[in-house]
Scaffold this active site. Structure first.
Site, short mmCIF file in Angstrom:
data_model
loop_
_atom_site.label_atom_id
_atom_site.label_comp_id
_atom_site.label_asym_id
_atom_site.label_seq_id
_atom_site.Cartn_x
_atom_site.Cartn_y
_atom_site.Cartn_z
CG ASP A 32 2.69 4.62 -2.89
OD1 ASP A 32 3.73 4.51 -3.67
OD2 ASP A 32 1.60 4.65 -3.01
CE1 TYR A 69 -0.09 -3.48 -1.80
CE2 TYR A 69 -1.25 -4.88 -3.15
CZ TYR A 69 -0.03 -3.87 -2.78
OH TYR A 69 1.08 -3.50 -3.64
CG ASP A 127 -1.63 8.79 -0.17
OD1 ASP A 127 -1.47 10.09 -0.67
OD2 ASP A 127 -0.46 8.36 -0.32
#
Length: 272
Positions: A53, A81, A95
């Site tokens: 992203d 991650y 987010d």
């Protein structure tokens, strides 16, 4: 970083095929990175093995030449991650791409409660991707519909979370490390953990640190790639102006809230 191996990125090697590790900058799309490397190093055939992203950073794997045949194989490997989840607030995109749309109490939560809430997410789970994602719905990307304010139903899918470790709890923020299968949305994991705790949550930072055996620590920076730009062939004419990634559609809110500080006025700048 891989700068020590820059000699491997000769035109011949790139055309024959290499697996190139990049550290994707914040707000760049994966395609921005592909285009940058392609134009800078004059690579004829190149593709990436797994999207990140725009608001995520970290390991992006590019394959050139014959190595593009390995893209599917690399994409299928497990991912790792690290990042930060903020509890007590939700956003439509899960987010920082969109503004907070709801706040809930979180201060009553204990570290034990938060740690216990992660346990059901380890293993094979059903997960619904965010509406602000590249999932296709009737031929359109879900984020296109979301940015137009349209509602759409996204089907859940089975993913595997191999590890979900909380490395720091400093409410409202919690830091984590996740090891997961291909297709896992960490934004959805942040949303789901917040819902499990009854306070909501969204992702505020995400870094991909590993894909299979490939590590972020071995990745090239964009600056290192720029330093490897070959000289223009004699008689090729003037170079085209450098094309920098433009502001991404959908990142207007993020850009407005993370604008770079203004440069000092001329009168405040020390003389040489």
């Amino acid at each position: 970083m891989q700068e020590a191996n820059s000699h491997l990125l000769s035109a011949k090697n790139l055309d024959e095929g290499v697996v190139l590790l990049l550290d994707k900058p914040l707000t760049w799309t994966s395609f921005d990175v592909v285009r940058k490397v392609k134009n800078t190093l004059r690579v004829k055939k190149i593709g990436h093995a797994g999207t990140l992203d725009p608001l995520a950073t970290g390991l992006l794997i590019l394959c050139t030449g014959k190595k593009t045949k390995e893209i599917d194989q690399i994409q299928a490997q497990e991912k790792e991650y690290t990042g930060t989840i903020r509890l007590g607030e939700t956003t439509p995109s899960f987010d920082l791409e969109t503004a907070v749309d709801q706040t809930r109490p979180y201060k009553h939560l204990t570290e034990e409660q938060i740690q216990e809430a992660t346990l059901p997410f380890v293993g094979r789970i059903e997960q619904t991707p965010p509406l602000f994602s590249a999932v296709k719905i009737d031929g359109k990307r879900a984020y296109e519909l979301a940015r137009q304010g349209q509602e759409a139903e996204i089907k859940s899918k089975t993913v595997e979370i191999k590890a979900f470790e909380l490395t720091r709890i400093a409410l409202p923020d919690i830091d984590f490390r996740v090891v997961c299968s291909k297709g896992t949305y960490i934004r959805s994991l942040a949303r789901d953990l917040g819902e499990a705790l009854g306070c909501g949550g969204h992702l505020t930072k995400l870094v991909r640190t590993r894909i299979g055996q490939y590590q972020l620590a071995d990745a090239f920076s964009i600056a290192a790639i720029e330093a490897l730009r070959p000289p223009r062939p004699e008689g090729a004419g003037p170079a085209r102006p450098e094309r920098r990634p433009e502001a991404r559609a959908g990142l207007d809110f993020y850009a407005a809230n993370h604008a770079a500080p203004a440069a000092p006025a001329a009168e405040d700048t020390p003389a040489d």
